[in-house]
Design a protein around this motif. Structure first.
Motif, PDB file in Angstrom:
ATOM      1  N   UNK A 185       0.859  -1.186   0.000  1.00  0.00           N
ATOM      2  CA  UNK A 185       0.000   0.000   0.000  1.00  0.00           C
ATOM      3  C   UNK A 185       0.894   1.234   0.000  1.00  0.00           C
ATOM      4  N   UNK A 186       0.903   1.932  -1.119  1.00  0.00           N
ATOM      5  CA  UNK A 186       1.782   3.083  -1.283  1.00  0.00           C
ATOM      6  C   UNK A 186       1.299   4.260  -0.443  1.00  0.00           C
ATOM      7  N   UNK A 187       2.261   5.062   0.024  1.00  0.00           N
ATOM      8  CA  UNK A 187       1.921   6.229   0.830  1.00  0.00           C
ATOM      9  C   UNK A 187       1.466   7.404  -0.011  1.00  0.00           C
ATOM     10  N   UNK A 188       1.951   7.523  -1.229  1.00  0.00           N
ATOM     11  CA  UNK A 188       1.549   8.640  -2.080  1.00  0.00           C
ATOM     12  C   UNK A 188       1.785   9.972  -1.393  1.00  0.00           C
ATOM     13  N   UNK A 189       0.774  10.855  -1.392  1.00  0.00           N
ATOM     14  CA  UNK A 189       0.964  12.192  -0.823  1.00  0.00           C
ATOM     15  C   UNK A 189       1.124  12.231   0.693  1.00  0.00           C
ATOM     16  N   UNK A 190       0.966  11.094   1.359  1.00  0.00           N
ATOM     17  CA  UNK A 190       1.182  11.033   2.808  1.00  0.00           C
ATOM     18  C   UNK A 190       2.637  10.741   3.177  1.00  0.00           C
ATOM     19  N   UNK A 191       3.476  10.530   2.173  1.00  0.00           N
ATOM     20  CA  UNK A 191       4.817  10.022   2.421  1.00  0.00           C
ATOM     21  C   UNK A 191       5.710  11.012   3.154  1.00  0.00           C
ATOM     22  N   UNK A 192       5.659  12.288   2.785  1.00  0.00           N
ATOM     23  CA  UNK A 192       6.536  13.262   3.438  1.00  0.00           C
ATOM     24  C   UNK A 192       6.215  13.359   4.929  1.00  0.00           C
ATOM     25  N   UNK A 193       4.930  13.408   5.264  1.00  0.00           N
ATOM     26  CA  UNK A 193       4.543  13.443   6.679  1.00  0.00           C
ATOM     27  C   UNK A 193       5.005  12.189   7.404  1.00  0.00           C
ATOM     28  N   UNK A 194       4.833  11.037   6.771  1.00  0.00           N
ATOM     29  CA  UNK A 194       5.221   9.779   7.404  1.00  0.00           C
ATOM     30  C   UNK A 194       6.730   9.726   7.637  1.00  0.00           C
ATOM     31  N   UNK A 195       7.490  10.245   6.687  1.00  0.00           N
ATOM     32  CA  UNK A 195       8.946  10.228   6.811  1.00  0.00           C
ATOM     33  C   UNK A 195       9.404  11.165   7.922  1.00  0.00           C
ATOM     34  N   UNK A 196       8.862  12.373   7.951  1.00  0.00           N
ATOM     35  CA  UNK A 196       9.211  13.323   9.011  1.00  0.00           C
ATOM     36  C   UNK A 196       8.871  12.746  10.382  1.00  0.00           C
ATOM     37  N   UNK A 197       7.704  12.101  10.479  1.00  0.00           N
ATOM     38  CA  UNK A 197       7.295  11.521  11.762  1.00  0.00           C
ATOM     39  C   UNK A 197       8.214  10.374  12.168  1.00  0.00           C
ATOM     40  N   UNK A 198       8.672   9.579  11.201  1.00  0.00           N
ATOM     41  CA  UNK A 198       9.561   8.461  11.510  1.00  0.00           C
ATOM     42  C   UNK A 198      10.901   8.956  12.055  1.00  0.00           C
ATOM     43  N   UNK A 199      11.432  10.019  11.473  1.00  0.00           N
ATOM     44  CA  UNK A 199      12.664  10.602  12.015  1.00  0.00           C
ATOM     45  C   UNK A 199      12.419  11.184  13.408  1.00  0.00           C
ATOM     46  N   UNK A 200      11.289  11.894  13.571  1.00  0.00           N
ATOM     47  CA  UNK A 200      10.998  12.534  14.857  1.00  0.00           C
ATOM     48  C   UNK A 200      10.883  11.498  15.976  1.00  0.00           C
ATOM     49  N   UNK A 201      10.271  10.347  15.687  1.00  0.00           N
ATOM     50  CA  UNK A 201      10.146   9.297  16.706  1.00  0.00           C
ATOM     51  C   UNK A 201      11.511   8.793  17.169  1.00  0.00           C
ATOM     52  N   UNK A 202      12.500   8.938  16.315  1.00  0.00           N
ATOM     53  CA  UNK A 202      13.861   8.502  16.646  1.00  0.00           C
ATOM     54  C   UNK A 202      14.717   9.651  17.171  1.00  0.00           C
ATOM     55  N   UNK A 203      14.074  10.785  17.445  1.00  0.00           N
ATOM     56  CA  UNK A 203      14.778  11.907  18.028  1.00  0.00           C
ATOM     57  C   UNK A 203      15.628  12.708  17.060  1.00  0.00           C
ATOM     58  N   UNK A 204      15.349  12.589  15.770  1.00  0.00           N
ATOM     59  CA  UNK A 204      16.140  13.291  14.764  1.00  0.00           C
ATOM     60  C   UNK A 204      15.351  14.500  14.276  1.00  0.00           C
ATOM     61  N   UNK A 205      15.905  15.705  14.399  1.00  0.00           N
ATOM     62  CA  UNK A 205      15.181  16.896  13.930  1.00  0.00           C
ATOM     63  C   UNK A 205      15.073  16.925  12.410  1.00  0.00           C
ATOM     64  N   UNK A 206      13.960  17.471  11.940  1.00  0.00           N
ATOM     65  CA  UNK A 206      13.696  17.544  10.499  1.00  0.00           C
ATOM     66  C   UNK A 206      13.355  18.979  10.119  1.00  0.00           C
TER      67      UNK A 206
END
Length: 274
Positions: A185-206
């Motif tokens: 199931x592709x993320x499409x236009x949700x991908x940028x938000x999902x990527x930023x959130x994945x970094x944030x969960x790991x404590x990495x600023x975006x």
């Protein structure tokens, strides 16, 4: 196809390269540049390289010797990318070398990226699933490398002159971008938000920046080709639109050919850990 045959993928990538280059956020390059000092050469891993648009653009904006490792699952595109890097030099004239690796970029580990100073990608994230984004982000974070992900679609477009069908096609296109392909199931236009959130969960600023395409008369060929693909994808998701948009397509393509069609396609650039 519901309108005219669209270009082969490699030709589409070549056509869109100038618009991608104009859209990318230069200040994010300025922000990450201090992280790249000291390597000889700087090693950069580019994910989903396609025909090499990102590597050509960024290599010329960095100084010092560089070695690019281009990753894609399409060997033909990788060969084109390597050929397209011939003669590319750094901003100060330093040499730029290239290596290609064909395979599933979403299966890369931190060890695969550990020799790099930076991980990059352009127009890639929307083609990934949530699980694949998590794996890519984890590899970058575990390797301790900043990541610059450019030109990720947001799903928002604006055409001028406006037409009531624009919003209907936009909604259908975005649903198509979120489709399931071979169980993915592709993320499409949700991908940028999902990527930023994945970094944030790991404590990495975006850091995030808009990177829109702004297409006018000078980009009429790209505007027409983008429109064909956009409408075809929308009609594939909602076949009932095929007949309803026939006259609409003719109007829009006539406007593009005459230089009257304006197209704004919103994207976002992300710099994680820079």
């Amino acid at each position: 196809m519901t309108v005219e045959e669209t270009l082969p993928f490699a030709d589409w990538l070549r056509l869109r390269e100038p618009a991608d280059a104009a859209a990318r956020a230069e200040d994010l390059v300025d922000a990450v540049r201090p992280r790249l000092a000291g390597g000889d050469p700087i090693v950069i891993h580019d994910l989903g390289s396609g025909t090499g648009s990102m590597s050509r653009w960024l290599a010329a904006r960095l100084t010092g010797p560089q070695h690019w490792v281009l990753h894609d699952r399409d060997a033909d595109l990788l060969a084109r990318a390597a050929d397209g890097m011939a003669g590319v030099t750094a901003a100060d004239g330093a040499p730029v070398t290239v290596d290609t690796r064909c395979g599933d970029l979403t299966r890369l580990s931190a060890a695969d990226l550990s020799d790099g100073a930076l991980v990059t990608a352009s127009a890639l994230l929307d083609m990934l699933t949530a699980e694949e984004v998590e794996r890519v982000v984890a590899a970058c974070v575990d390797a301790g490398r900043p990541a610059l992900f450019a030109v990720s679609v947001t799903g928002r477009v604006r055409l001028t002159p406006p037409d009531p069908l624009d919003a209907i096609v936009e909604e259908a296109f975005n649903a198509h971008q979120r489709r399931t392909v071979d169980g993915r199931r592709l993320l499409g236009p949700d991908a940028a938000d999902a990527t930023a959130a994945a970094f944030a969960r790991r404590g990495v600023p975006v850091r995030e920046r808009p990177s829109p395409w702004r297409l006018g008369p000078e980009q009429a060929d790209l505007a027409a080709e983008w429109f064909r693909g956009w409408l075809d994808a929308g009609c594939e998701h909602r076949p009932e639109l095929t007949g309803a948009t026939r006259a609409y397509a003719q109007r829009r393509l006539a406007d593009a050919a005459a230089g009257r069609l304006g197209v704004l396609v919103e994207h976002r650039d992300l710099l994680a850990g820079g």
